[in-house]
Design a protein around this motif. Structure first.
Motif, mmCIF file in Angstrom:
data_model
loop_
_atom_site.group_PDB
_atom_site.id
_atom_site.type_symbol
_atom_site.label_atom_id
_atom_site.label_comp_id
_atom_site.label_asym_id
_atom_site.label_seq_id
_atom_site.Cartn_x
_atom_site.Cartn_y
_atom_site.Cartn_z
ATOM 1 N N ARG A 149 -26.108 56.190 84.036
ATOM 2 C CA ARG A 149 -25.766 55.610 82.967
ATOM 3 C C ARG A 149 -27.327 56.781 82.574
ATOM 4 N NH1 ARG A 149 -26.233 50.354 83.363
ATOM 5 N NH2 ARG A 149 -27.959 50.780 81.998
ATOM 6 N N PHE A 150 -27.099 57.540 81.643
ATOM 7 C CA PHE A 150 -28.218 58.703 80.615
ATOM 8 C C PHE A 150 -29.377 58.034 80.915
ATOM 9 C CE2 PHE A 150 -30.611 60.804 77.384
ATOM 10 C CZ PHE A 150 -30.922 62.298 78.152
ATOM 11 N N ALA A 151 -30.348 57.266 80.644
ATOM 12 C CA ALA A 151 -30.818 56.000 80.397
ATOM 13 C C ALA A 151 -31.392 56.547 82.491
ATOM 14 C CB ALA A 151 -31.188 55.350 79.295
ATOM 15 N N GLN A 152 -30.625 55.819 82.993
ATOM 16 C CA GLN A 152 -31.642 55.323 84.170
ATOM 17 C C GLN A 152 -31.314 56.873 85.185
ATOM 18 O OE1 GLN A 152 -27.956 54.305 85.359
ATOM 19 N NE2 GLN A 152 -28.753 51.689 85.858
ATOM 20 N N GLY A 153 -30.793 57.935 84.524
ATOM 21 C CA GLY A 153 -30.480 59.504 85.688
ATOM 22 C C GLY A 153 -31.939 60.147 85.011
ATOM 23 N N LEU A 154 -32.587 60.085 83.267
ATOM 24 C CA LEU A 154 -33.717 60.460 82.816
ATOM 25 C C LEU A 154 -34.937 60.087 83.213
ATOM 26 C CD1 LEU A 154 -35.556 62.124 80.852
ATOM 27 C CD2 LEU A 154 -34.948 60.191 78.877
ATOM 28 N N ARG A 155 -35.113 58.246 83.923
ATOM 29 C CA ARG A 155 -36.342 57.825 84.151
ATOM 30 C C ARG A 155 -36.275 58.542 86.405
ATOM 31 N NH1 ARG A 155 -34.607 53.008 81.349
ATOM 32 N NH2 ARG A 155 -32.635 52.457 83.526
ATOM 33 N N LEU A 156 -35.312 58.527 86.783
ATOM 34 C CA LEU A 156 -35.150 59.628 87.970
ATOM 35 C C LEU A 156 -35.816 60.595 88.164
ATOM 36 C CD1 LEU A 156 -31.704 58.160 89.061
ATOM 37 C CD2 LEU A 156 -33.821 57.336 90.368
ATOM 38 N N THR A 157 -34.792 61.324 87.085
ATOM 39 C CA THR A 157 -35.540 62.869 87.065
ATOM 40 C C THR A 157 -37.287 62.494 86.458
ATOM 41 O OG1 THR A 157 -33.725 63.568 85.183
ATOM 42 C CG2 THR A 157 -35.013 65.498 85.643
ATOM 43 N N CYS A 158 -37.472 62.375 85.520
ATOM 44 C CA CYS A 158 -38.813 62.242 85.601
ATOM 45 C C CYS A 158 -40.143 61.482 87.527
ATOM 46 C CB CYS A 158 -39.415 60.892 84.839
ATOM 47 S SG CYS A 158 -38.533 61.809 82.989
ATOM 48 N N VAL A 159 -39.131 60.892 87.319
ATOM 49 C CA VAL A 159 -40.130 60.198 88.741
ATOM 50 C C VAL A 159 -39.845 61.125 90.151
ATOM 51 C CG1 VAL A 159 -39.503 58.507 91.468
ATOM 52 C CG2 VAL A 159 -39.752 57.572 88.789
ATOM 53 N N SER A 160 -38.992 62.359 90.294
ATOM 54 C CA SER A 160 -38.612 63.210 90.710
ATOM 55 C C SER A 160 -39.488 63.947 90.802
ATOM 56 C CB SER A 160 -37.317 63.909 90.894
ATOM 57 O OG SER A 160 -36.972 65.058 91.285
ATOM 58 N N TYR A 161 -40.209 64.553 89.627
ATOM 59 C CA TYR A 161 -40.937 65.677 88.880
ATOM 60 C C TYR A 161 -41.995 65.324 89.653
ATOM 61 C CZ TYR A 161 -37.175 69.099 87.669
ATOM 62 O OH TYR A 161 -36.424 70.164 87.638
ATOM 63 N N PHE A 162 -42.214 64.171 89.027
ATOM 64 C CA PHE A 162 -43.497 63.241 89.591
ATOM 65 C C PHE A 162 -44.165 63.596 91.333
ATOM 66 C CE2 PHE A 162 -45.976 59.600 91.406
ATOM 67 C CZ PHE A 162 -47.322 59.402 90.283
ATOM 68 N N GLY A 199 -31.975 51.424 94.615
ATOM 69 C CA GLY A 199 -31.586 50.524 95.320
ATOM 70 C C GLY A 199 -31.581 49.491 94.233
ATOM 71 N N ARG A 200 -32.516 49.939 93.477
ATOM 72 C CA ARG A 200 -32.887 49.121 92.669
ATOM 73 C C ARG A 200 -31.644 48.759 91.381
ATOM 74 N NH1 ARG A 200 -36.743 45.791 91.509
ATOM 75 N NH2 ARG A 200 -36.856 46.196 89.673
ATOM 76 N N GLN A 201 -31.205 49.767 91.145
ATOM 77 C CA GLN A 201 -30.116 49.645 90.514
ATOM 78 C C GLN A 201 -28.543 49.148 91.284
ATOM 79 O OE1 GLN A 201 -30.231 53.230 88.271
ATOM 80 N NE2 GLN A 201 -32.382 53.186 87.756
ATOM 81 N N GLY A 202 -28.977 48.562 92.418
ATOM 82 C CA GLY A 202 -27.411 48.271 92.559
ATOM 83 C C GLY A 202 -26.833 49.260 93.969
ATOM 84 N N ARG A 262 -26.069 62.200 88.767
ATOM 85 C CA ARG A 262 -25.022 61.790 88.217
ATOM 86 C C ARG A 262 -23.161 61.920 89.032
ATOM 87 N NH1 ARG A 262 -20.491 62.710 84.947
ATOM 88 N NH2 ARG A 262 -19.903 60.511 83.790
ATOM 89 N N SER A 263 -23.435 63.256 88.923
ATOM 90 C CA SER A 263 -21.654 64.113 89.580
ATOM 91 C C SER A 263 -21.620 63.505 90.971
ATOM 92 C CB SER A 263 -21.601 65.378 89.763
ATOM 93 O OG SER A 263 -22.503 66.168 90.458
ATOM 94 N N MET A 264 -23.008 63.355 91.652
ATOM 95 C CA MET A 264 -22.761 63.226 92.928
ATOM 96 C C MET A 264 -22.889 61.643 93.647
ATOM 97 S SD MET A 264 -23.219 65.621 95.826
ATOM 98 C CE MET A 264 -21.674 66.160 94.322
ATOM 99 N N LEU A 265 -23.426 60.735 92.421
ATOM 100 C CA LEU A 265 -22.601 59.598 92.644
ATOM 101 C C LEU A 265 -21.469 58.822 92.124
ATOM 102 C CD1 LEU A 265 -26.245 58.150 91.644
ATOM 103 C CD2 LEU A 265 -25.809 57.636 93.956
ATOM 104 N N ALA A 266 -20.796 59.858 91.126
ATOM 105 C CA ALA A 266 -19.436 59.540 91.010
ATOM 106 C C ALA A 266 -18.770 59.764 92.524
ATOM 107 C CB ALA A 266 -19.113 61.085 89.944
ATOM 108 N N VAL A 267 -18.778 61.014 93.142
ATOM 109 C CA VAL A 267 -17.910 61.012 94.593
ATOM 110 C C VAL A 267 -18.014 59.682 95.137
ATOM 111 C CG1 VAL A 267 -17.856 62.263 95.878
ATOM 112 C CG2 VAL A 267 -18.285 63.523 93.925
ATOM 113 N N LEU A 268 -19.219 59.259 94.884
ATOM 114 C CA LEU A 268 -19.158 57.996 95.898
ATOM 115 C C LEU A 268 -18.975 56.982 94.927
ATOM 116 C CD1 LEU A 268 -22.641 59.203 97.393
ATOM 117 C CD2 LEU A 268 -20.013 59.082 98.228
ATOM 118 N N GLY A 269 -18.278 56.813 93.847
ATOM 119 C CA GLY A 269 -18.653 55.598 92.999
ATOM 120 C C GLY A 269 -18.774 55.095 92.578
ATOM 121 N N HIS A 270 -20.168 55.349 92.566
ATOM 122 C CA HIS A 270 -21.064 54.691 91.677
ATOM 123 C C HIS A 270 -21.457 55.323 89.759
ATOM 124 C CE1 HIS A 270 -22.476 52.182 95.321
ATOM 125 N NE2 HIS A 270 -22.184 53.725 95.399
ATOM 126 N N PRO A 271 -21.645 54.486 88.385
ATOM 127 C CA PRO A 271 -22.259 55.252 87.325
ATOM 128 C C PRO A 271 -23.280 55.327 87.143
ATOM 129 C CG PRO A 271 -21.918 52.828 87.194
ATOM 130 C CD PRO A 271 -20.733 52.969 89.259
#
Length: 334
Positions: free
Chosen positions: A74-87, A107-110, A63-72
């Motif tokens: 959300r927690f639910a999105q971040g949780l899904r990405l975390t799960c995908v990352s470990y898989f 990319g699917r989140q814009g 979230r902090s890296m995306l925030a530097v580039l101006g992209h929010p």
């Protein structure tokens, strides 16, 4: 058929790993599971809180890296990405699918592809550098910790590619123009519209995003580094609590050395998800005799801080591919 084959291979890998645990420790898998069953409820509750914090910090880092580039994010999105990352890091030898998977889901989140690549790579490199720094410093100046002979030889070789990636990241951060011109020149000689051409152009376009992150004085940049350090300390705390329960008396410096090195091996081992390698190395550092108690610590730690979200990650990624209407990589990134 490919999906079925990969599922069978993954299940076989986990099974053979469990059999190796049994052979290496001289204890049956059932015996190790019985030891894990002795963990009392209050300790499980404490471990659950720390495990939630562990994964939440993964979301905060991205979230902090995306925030530097101006992209929010959300927690639910971040949780899904975390799960995908470990898989995806559990099915490729050196986490090759991690960045493409993050780019696809973001990319699917814009999030534009160059920004997704820059945020994902920066987050991973920062975390890995912190882990390697703490592990190497504590191994050098802390208490002597036993390491298997192959690891003593192999760790410097495993860190060499990381240093190369860190150097490449620095070049892209401070000299984005030459990097972009070089990638455009190479891409112009490739087939128009091809996957490799698009990938190379994406890397070049990401140079400016990586440069924006690398040179940023935004407080979110500091947040990413701080979250990386707390992420590592949380992993160490979980390992220390488990080790204490199973009868290992560790000073804070010994715990920091053992479990930071355990996490470094998990990140760098050229084995899908470091399955087996991280567990055996952790148990060996606790006790070279590879006792059932050491195996119980290693297995529980890895289940809590790796495998727990890998299966949900597979479900999330499969759903994203299905919704995208394409299962082949070239179609996904078209």
């Amino acid at each position: 058929m490919k999906k079925i084959l990969f599922a069978v291979l993954f299940a076989l890998t986990v099974y053979l790993t469990a059999r190796f645990f049994s052979h290496a420790s001289g204890a049956s898998l059932g015996g190790v599971l019985a030891l894990i069953g002795t963990i009392p409820l209050p300790l499980w509750l404490g471990l659950a809180v720390l495990t939630c914090l562990f994964y939440m910090l993964d979301w905060i880092r991205l979230r902090s890296m995306l925030a530097v580039l101006g992209h929010p994010l959300r927690f639910a999105q971040g949780l899904r990405l975390t799960c995908v990352s470990y898989f995806v890091t559990s099915i490729t030898p050196s986490a090759e699918l991690h960045t493409p998977a993050m780019m696809f889901v973001l990319g699917r989140q814009g999030v534009p592809m160059p920004h997704a690549l820059a945020a994902s790579v920066s987050k991973s490199i920062y975390m890995t550098l912190w882990i390697c720094l703490v592990s190497c410093v504590t191994l050098t100046f802390g208490h002597a910790i036993p390491l298997p002979a192959p690891l003593q030889v192999g760790l410097p070789l495993l860190t060499a590619p990381l240093l190369g990636l860190a150097l490449l990241l620095a070049l892209m951060a401070f000299f984005p123009g030459p990097v972009m011109r070089w990638t455009e020149g190479r891409a112009s000689a490739m087939k128009n519209g091809g996957l490799w051409q698009k990938t190379l152009l994406g890397v070049g376009q990401s140079a400016h995003a990586i440069s924006a992150i690398g040179k940023s004085t935004d407080v979110q940049h500091l947040v990413c580094h701080l979250a990386s350090v707390i992420f590592l300390l949380t992993y160490v705390a979980i390992g220390w609590l488990l080790a204490t329960h199973f009868g290992f008396t560790l000073t804070w410096l010994q715990a920091l050395t053992i479990f930071s090195t355990s996490l470094m091996i998990a990140y760098l081992a050229p084995v899908p998800g470091a399955i087996g390698v991280a567990e055996v190395a952790t148990s060996y550092m606790l006790d070279p005799a590879l006792t059932p108690q050491g195996m119980a610590v290693a297995v529980t730690l890895r289940v809590l801080c790796w495998y727990l979200v890998a299966v949900p990650g597979a479900v999330v990624l499969a759903r994203e591919f299905r919704l995208a209407g394409a299962w082949k990589l070239p179609k996904v990134f078209s």
